[in-house]
Write a protein that holds these residues in place. Structure first.
Motif, PDB file in Angstrom:
ATOM      1  N   LEU A   1       3.652   6.448   4.816  1.00 37.98           N
ATOM      2  CA  LEU A   1       3.968   5.120   5.404  1.00 37.98           C
ATOM      3  C   LEU A   1       2.193   4.785   5.984  1.00 37.98           C
ATOM      4  N   ARG A   2       1.526   6.048   6.079  1.00 44.23           N
ATOM      5  CA  ARG A   2      -0.005   5.601   6.834  1.00 44.23           C
ATOM      6  C   ARG A   2      -0.914   4.840   5.963  1.00 44.23           C
TER       7      ARG A   2
ATOM      8  N   SER B   1       2.719  -4.495   5.700  1.00 46.04           N
ATOM      9  CA  SER B   1       2.182  -3.469   6.629  1.00 46.04           C
ATOM     10  C   SER B   1       3.030  -2.760   7.120  1.00 46.04           C
ATOM     11  N   GLY B   2       3.330  -1.529   8.045  1.00 44.16           N
ATOM     12  CA  GLY B   2       4.051  -0.656   9.161  1.00 44.16           C
ATOM     13  C   GLY B   2       4.900  -0.482   8.174  1.00 44.16           C
ATOM     14  N   GLN B   3       6.320  -0.114   9.056  1.00 44.79           N
ATOM     15  CA  GLN B   3       7.647   0.780   8.135  1.00 44.79           C
ATOM     16  C   GLN B   3       7.846   0.165   6.729  1.00 44.79           C
ATOM     17  N   THR B   4       8.388   0.562   5.897  1.00 41.98           N
ATOM     18  CA  THR B   4       9.699   0.067   4.975  1.00 41.98           C
ATOM     19  C   THR B   4      10.984   0.850   4.834  1.00 41.98           C
ATOM     20  N   GLY B   5      11.551  -0.051   4.316  1.00 43.17           N
ATOM     21  CA  GLY B   5      12.917   0.421   4.225  1.00 43.17           C
ATOM     22  C   GLY B   5      12.795   1.010   2.552  1.00 43.17           C
ATOM     23  N   ILE B   6      12.132   0.699   1.860  1.00 38.28           N
ATOM     24  CA  ILE B   6      11.935   1.267   0.150  1.00 38.28           C
ATOM     25  C   ILE B   6      11.890   2.705   0.106  1.00 38.28           C
ATOM     26  N   GLY B   7      12.815   3.814   0.210  1.00 33.04           N
ATOM     27  CA  GLY B   7      12.522   5.276   0.553  1.00 33.04           C
ATOM     28  C   GLY B   7      12.384   5.829   1.164  1.00 33.04           C
TER      29      GLY B   7
ATOM     30  N   PRO C   1       1.041  -1.091   0.072  1.00 34.58           N
ATOM     31  CA  PRO C   1      -0.087   0.034   0.000  1.00 34.58           C
ATOM     32  C   PRO C   1       1.371   1.043  -0.220  1.00 34.58           C
ATOM     33  N   SER C   2       2.160   1.314   0.560  1.00 34.61           N
ATOM     34  CA  SER C   2       2.628   2.406   0.657  1.00 34.61           C
ATOM     35  C   SER C   2       3.326   2.642  -0.728  1.00 34.61           C
TER      36      SER C   2
ATOM     37  N   ILE D   1      -0.998 -13.895   9.792  1.00 36.06           N
ATOM     38  CA  ILE D   1       0.447 -13.214   9.692  1.00 36.06           C
ATOM     39  C   ILE D   1       1.708 -13.331   9.736  1.00 36.06           C
ATOM     40  N   ASP D   2       2.030 -12.824   8.500  1.00 37.62           N
ATOM     41  CA  ASP D   2       3.816 -13.748   8.301  1.00 37.62           C
ATOM     42  C   ASP D   2       5.063 -12.242   8.785  1.00 37.62           C
ATOM     43  N   LEU D   3       6.077 -12.821   9.484  1.00 37.74           N
ATOM     44  CA  LEU D   3       6.861 -12.648  10.151  1.00 37.74           C
ATOM     45  C   LEU D   3       8.370 -11.869   9.237  1.00 37.74           C
ATOM     46  N   SER D   4       8.507 -11.637   8.240  1.00 36.57           N
ATOM     47  CA  SER D   4       9.287 -11.275   7.467  1.00 36.57           C
ATOM     48  C   SER D   4       9.742 -10.003   7.589  1.00 36.57           C
ATOM     49  N   GLY D   5      11.221  -9.908   7.236  1.00 37.60           N
ATOM     50  CA  GLY D   5      11.285  -8.778   7.488  1.00 37.60           C
ATOM     51  C   GLY D   5      11.610  -8.132   8.485  1.00 37.60           C
ATOM     52  N   TRP D   6      11.921  -8.946   9.322  1.00 40.62           N
ATOM     53  CA  TRP D   6      12.569  -8.368  10.739  1.00 40.62           C
ATOM     54  C   TRP D   6      13.310  -9.584  11.286  1.00 40.62           C
TER      55      TRP D   6
END
Length: 295
Positions: A173-174, A156-162, A126-127, A218-223
């Motif tokens: 981010l919203r 969902s949540g924060q993104t490293g893109i940008g 979405p972001s 919920i997937d646990l990716s990205g962290w």
């Protein structure tokens, strides 16, 4: 049992067969800096991804993101990715991506991807795509996904893109607040939804939606698991033990790193295999030879 050591629900294809990147150069560079991944390791092709996961006796859900309306950057074709995945059955599971701003054309493309190319689900960011997931303009697309039995996976949540670029390159981010998915889950109760990532700064919102709506995972990716919020670990061990999924975010986070840190996490022994492969196998309808999908 699934026959897999693990099923990774979150793997990005970031370069096409002819070398076209999934993101504009400035966003790719910012993402690489944010995740501290650079060079060829940042952009493995589909065949390289398949070899990587096959060596580890894992399966992987793979996709790109079509955000052409918001970014002006042509996407990697989901058709290309799906057709390449067909050469690696049992290892790669293709998801598609369509630009929700394309309206009826996006609905037609989603139907073709499922019917002609064997796509099992769709990735939304979405972001990056600059849309609210509960905007009614996307509802015909969700209707098509629900009717076809496809899974809808939402960043969902924060993104490293940008991240770190002036104004975050305009990425907001919203759009990635998982509470907005409560509307989608309520209005499409047969649509299987996956909220991707620990949803910083909206972790409690994601947990609330998933515990209230049984069609939400919920997937646990990205962290790395060592950074998981304690409430996420608590819910994964209890109320959401059957709906939490392993995901790495490869290539920016490798499954090797994720699994090493997950081994040290306080997860109950009977829940650990559910997260690593059992829940995903059920969601995706995967079986090992001679097994039932609901086993």
């Amino acid at each position: 049992m699934t026959g897999y050591a693990a099923i990774d629900m979150h793997v990005h294809v970031e370069v096409s067969a002819d070398g076209h990147p999934s993101l504009p150069a400035h966003l790719m560079a910012a993402s690489a800096a944010y995740f501290k991944v650079a060079g060829d390791a940042r952009q493995p092709g589909v065949d390289e991804i398949a070899a990587y996961y096959r060596e580890r006796r894992m399966a992987a859900v793979v996709f790109t993101v079509d955000a052409e309306t918001a970014t002006g950057h042509p996407p990697i074709a989901s058709e290309e990715i799906a057709d390449a995945c067909a050469g690696h059955p049992g290892t790669l599971i293709p998801f598609g991506s369509v630009d929700p701003w394309r309206g009826r054309a996006a609905v037609r493309q989603a139907r073709r991807l499922v019917e002609r190319h064997g796509v099992r689900g769709f990735k939304f960011h979405p972001s990056l795509q600059a849309f609210s997931v509960n905007d009614r303009m996307a509802y015909p697309l969700y209707e098509q996904l629900e009717a076809s039995g496809a899974i809808a996976l939402f960043h969902s949540g924060q993104t490293g893109i940008g991240a770190g670029t002036p104004g975050g390159s305009g990425i907001r981010l919203r759009y990635a607040n998982p509470l907005d998915l409560d509307d989608v889950a309520a209005d499409f109760p047969d649509l299987r939804i996956v909220i991707a990532h620990p949803s910083f700064p909206w972790q409690d919102e994601a947990l609330a939606v998933a515990t209230h709506k049984p069609n939400v995972h919920i997937d646990l990716s990205g962290w790395s698991p060592k950074y998981f919020p304690p409430q996420l670990v608590r819910y994964a061990n209890t109320l959401l033990a059957d709906r939490v999924l392993f995901g790495s975010d490869f290539p920016v986070l490798t499954p090797d790193r994720w699994l090493a840190d997950f081994a040290a996490l306080d997860i109950r022994p009977e829940v650990r295999p559910k997260i690593l492969h059992g829940n995903a196998a059920r969601l995706l309808g995967l079986t090992a030879p001679g097994e039932r999908a609901d086993a």
